[in-house]
Design a protein around this motif. Structure first.
Motif, mmCIF file in Angstrom:
data_model
loop_
_atom_site.group_PDB
_atom_site.id
_atom_site.type_symbol
_atom_site.label_atom_id
_atom_site.label_comp_id
_atom_site.label_asym_id
_atom_site.label_seq_id
_atom_site.Cartn_x
_atom_site.Cartn_y
_atom_site.Cartn_z
ATOM 1 N N ARG A 180 8.191 5.724 3.812
ATOM 2 C CA ARG A 180 8.619 7.001 3.239
ATOM 3 C C ARG A 180 8.425 7.000 1.724
ATOM 4 N NH1 ARG A 180 11.090 11.253 5.230
ATOM 5 N NH2 ARG A 180 12.276 12.638 3.859
ATOM 6 N N PHE A 181 8.753 5.882 1.083
ATOM 7 C CA PHE A 181 8.582 5.791 -0.365
ATOM 8 C C PHE A 181 7.101 5.701 -0.743
ATOM 9 C CE2 PHE A 181 7.802 3.048 -4.023
ATOM 10 C CZ PHE A 181 8.394 3.801 -5.025
ATOM 11 N N ILE A 182 6.372 4.811 -0.060
ATOM 12 C CA ILE A 182 4.961 4.630 -0.386
ATOM 13 C C ILE A 182 4.165 5.888 -0.079
ATOM 14 C CG2 ILE A 182 2.872 3.364 0.277
ATOM 15 C CD1 ILE A 182 4.624 0.887 0.576
ATOM 16 N N GLY A 183 4.534 6.580 1.016
ATOM 17 C CA GLY A 183 3.809 7.788 1.386
ATOM 18 C C GLY A 183 3.801 8.852 0.310
ATOM 19 N N LYS A 184 4.839 8.881 -0.514
ATOM 20 C CA LYS A 184 4.881 9.869 -1.594
ATOM 21 C C LYS A 184 3.796 9.618 -2.635
ATOM 22 C CE LYS A 184 9.931 10.439 -1.347
ATOM 23 N NZ LYS A 184 11.203 10.290 -2.104
ATOM 24 N N HIS A 185 3.445 8.351 -2.815
ATOM 25 C CA HIS A 185 2.522 7.974 -3.889
ATOM 26 C C HIS A 185 1.310 7.217 -3.346
ATOM 27 C CE1 HIS A 185 6.157 8.844 -6.208
ATOM 28 N NE2 HIS A 185 6.786 7.930 -5.495
ATOM 29 N N GLN A 186 1.001 7.408 -2.064
ATOM 30 C CA GLN A 186 0.014 6.553 -1.419
ATOM 31 C C GLN A 186 -1.396 6.715 -1.972
ATOM 32 O OE1 GLN A 186 0.436 7.477 2.741
ATOM 33 N NE2 GLN A 186 -0.709 9.376 2.609
ATOM 34 N N ALA A 187 -1.745 7.865 -2.493
ATOM 35 C CA ALA A 187 -3.079 8.020 -3.080
ATOM 36 C C ALA A 187 -3.242 7.100 -4.282
ATOM 37 C CB ALA A 187 -3.316 9.473 -3.485
ATOM 38 N N ALA A 188 -2.218 7.035 -5.127
ATOM 39 C CA ALA A 188 -2.270 6.166 -6.305
ATOM 40 C C ALA A 188 -2.156 4.697 -5.925
ATOM 41 C CB ALA A 188 -1.160 6.546 -7.281
ATOM 42 N N LEU A 189 -1.455 4.403 -4.834
ATOM 43 C CA LEU A 189 -1.211 3.023 -4.435
ATOM 44 C C LEU A 189 -2.271 2.473 -3.481
ATOM 45 C CD1 LEU A 189 2.645 3.187 -3.780
ATOM 46 C CD2 LEU A 189 1.487 2.120 -5.728
ATOM 47 N N PHE A 190 -3.188 3.332 -3.036
ATOM 48 C CA PHE A 190 -4.116 2.930 -1.976
ATOM 49 C C PHE A 190 -4.941 1.705 -2.355
ATOM 50 C CE2 PHE A 190 -8.239 3.403 0.312
ATOM 51 C CZ PHE A 190 -7.758 3.187 1.578
ATOM 52 N N PHE A 191 -5.618 1.737 -3.487
ATOM 53 C CA PHE A 191 -6.458 0.605 -3.864
ATOM 54 C C PHE A 191 -5.636 -0.643 -4.190
ATOM 55 C CE2 PHE A 191 -9.713 3.926 -4.388
ATOM 56 C CZ PHE A 191 -10.744 3.335 -3.679
ATOM 57 N N PRO A 192 -4.510 -0.529 -4.893
ATOM 58 C CA PRO A 192 -3.675 -1.734 -5.058
ATOM 59 C C PRO A 192 -3.237 -2.338 -3.722
ATOM 60 C CG PRO A 192 -3.026 -0.083 -6.660
ATOM 61 C CD PRO A 192 -4.022 0.583 -5.744
ATOM 62 N N LEU A 193 -2.927 -1.480 -2.741
ATOM 63 C CA LEU A 193 -2.521 -1.988 -1.435
ATOM 64 C C LEU A 193 -3.670 -2.697 -0.713
ATOM 65 C CD1 LEU A 193 -0.303 0.967 -0.143
ATOM 66 C CD2 LEU A 193 0.481 -1.352 -0.716
ATOM 67 N N LEU A 194 -4.899 -2.263 -0.986
ATOM 68 C CA LEU A 194 -6.045 -2.899 -0.342
ATOM 69 C C LEU A 194 -6.187 -4.363 -0.727
ATOM 70 C CD1 LEU A 194 -8.938 -0.256 -0.442
ATOM 71 C CD2 LEU A 194 -7.534 -0.947 1.502
ATOM 72 N N THR A 195 -5.664 -4.747 -1.891
ATOM 73 C CA THR A 195 -5.760 -6.145 -2.304
ATOM 74 C C THR A 195 -4.976 -7.063 -1.361
ATOM 75 O OG1 THR A 195 -3.863 -5.970 -3.813
ATOM 76 C CG2 THR A 195 -6.048 -5.477 -4.716
ATOM 77 N N LEU A 196 -4.087 -6.486 -0.564
ATOM 78 C CA LEU A 196 -3.301 -7.268 0.392
ATOM 79 C C LEU A 196 -3.927 -7.283 1.783
ATOM 80 C CD1 LEU A 196 0.252 -5.951 -0.595
ATOM 81 C CD2 LEU A 196 -0.869 -8.045 -1.385
ATOM 82 N N GLU A 197 -5.045 -6.578 1.956
ATOM 83 C CA GLU A 197 -5.608 -6.421 3.296
ATOM 84 C C GLU A 197 -6.105 -7.737 3.886
ATOM 85 O OE1 GLU A 197 -6.688 -4.688 6.856
ATOM 86 O OE2 GLU A 197 -5.334 -4.058 5.263
ATOM 87 N N GLY A 198 -6.690 -8.607 3.066
ATOM 88 C CA GLY A 198 -7.149 -9.887 3.579
ATOM 89 C C GLY A 198 -6.008 -10.712 4.138
#
Length: 368
Positions: A180-198
């Motif tokens: 719910r919190f991340i969804g509000k700002h997910q466009a801005a957080l998308f690429f930073p979150l990708l660093t955790l994908e591996g």
């Protein structure tokens, strides 16, 4: 848009995307209903087969896999030669690219693009995914197969299942906790979150070992443990703890960013399929996928997944045949009046981010 009765989403090209959609031009096969539409893919398949695009390309894959193997060996050699040095961070960055290419190799093996038979494909997949990448081949293949069957289907495609990112407004309205919190700002957080994908792929792989759907949990678990024993053992033996942790952060972070940059442009921001809707195979794959235009560098960077429409229609087609298949498929879709979406790499990411921002609107509105 054709098939607008069965698809929803926020695809607004805004000049970023090119869509072939000549409504009213060409024969109107498939407009009368699903029974008539069932033959549309058969005709396309015949054209593709007649062009010889489904034949295996052993020379291409021999050269490609040898090149990636040499790059991996070179990265390991550089790691051993440099020793306990901060220069290892450059090795970590290079190894992230190599791991990305290994991931693309595992993808092609899973789809039997390399070998026509199951057993060599499976052995190759286990070696590349489990041993070299630290990712469960069986888990990923199961997940990816379900994605191919129902791309962008909110309840059937695991790639758009709500987790910490929401992919539709209905998911946003139901989001709770961190999502719910991340969804509000997910466009801005998308690429930073990708660093955790591996790291996420590895953690999910270990979790999947307990699943009843795993065919060889003991074998894959052993291979995964062996991978990380060598990976962490080598790092913390040769490097100081601080340098080892920095190496892991750079390597895994850039690896995740690379994978996300390859897979995100293909479907994100394209229409979602509603529950209960049954578009035929051709339209289900074409309308939910996006091709990424570019040149040779784009083909290498994305491993052929920039031809996402053709890959979804013909998953076992070898990578070097996809460009020719693209010409045939786009022309055929034009004959049927089916929208065919193409975009540049940067523009496709822009569309995906715009989609993420739009679907997160209910969460931002609720917080006002």
């Amino acid at each position: 848009m054709a098939n607008s009765t069965v698809l929803t989403g926020t695809r607004s090209p805004g000049g970023d995307e090119k869509q072939t959609n000549p409504q009213g031009n060409g024969p109107k096969r498939g407009r009368e209903g699903n029974s008539a539409r069932g033959s549309d893919f058969s005709e396309l398949s015949r054209r593709i087969s007649d062009a010889g695009l489904l034949r295996r390309r052993p020379l291409y894959y021999t050269v490609r896999f040898t090149t990636v193997g040499l790059a991996l060996a070179g990265s390991v050699a550089a790691f051993l030669v440099l020793g306990d040095s901060w220069g290892q961070l450059f090795v970590a960055a290079a190894l992230a690219v190599v791991f990305g290419q290994l991931g693309l190799a595992a993808h092609d093996l899973a789809h039997r693009q390399v070998f026509s038979r199951r057993r060599p494909s499976e052995i190759g997949g286990l070696v590349v995914a489990d041993v070299l990448l630290g990712m469960s081949y069986g888990w990923w293949m199961n997940k990816h197969t379900r994605h191919h069957a129902n791309p962008n289907h909110e309840n059937k495609d695991p790639d758009v299942a709500p987790d910490i990112i929401v992919w539709s407004r209905s998911q946003a309205r139901r989001a709770r906790g961190p999502a719910r919190f991340i969804g509000k700002h997910q466009a801005a957080l998308f690429f930073p979150l990708l660093t955790l994908e591996g790291l996420n792929l590895s953690v999910s792989s270990f979790k999947a070992l307990r699943s009843l759907s795993m065919k060889r949990p003991v074998l894959e678990g052993t291979l995964l443990v062996a991978h990380f024993a060598v990976y962490f053992g080598g790092l913390f033996t040769l490097l100081s703890p601080g340098k080892a942790l920095a190496f892991i952060a750079v390597h895994q972070g850039l690896f995740g960013l690379y994978l996300g940059s390859v897979f995100a442009p293909n479907h994100k921001g394209m229409p979602m399929i509603e529950e209960g809707s049954e578009p035929d195979f051709l339209r289900r794959q074409v309308l939910t996928s996006r091709n990424v235009d570019g040149g040779v560098l784009t083909d290498v960077f994305m491993g052929g997944l920039n031809y996402q429409i053709e890959h979804h229609l013909f998953p076992s087609m070898p990578t070097p045949a996809l460009a020719k298949a693209q010409v045939i498929t786009e022309r055929y879709c034009a004959e049927l009046g089916i929208p065919y979406c193409r975009s540049g790499l940067v523009a496709s990411h822009r569309t995906a981010l715009r989609h993420l921002r739009q679907v997160g609107e209910p969460l931002r509105a609720a917080g006002r």
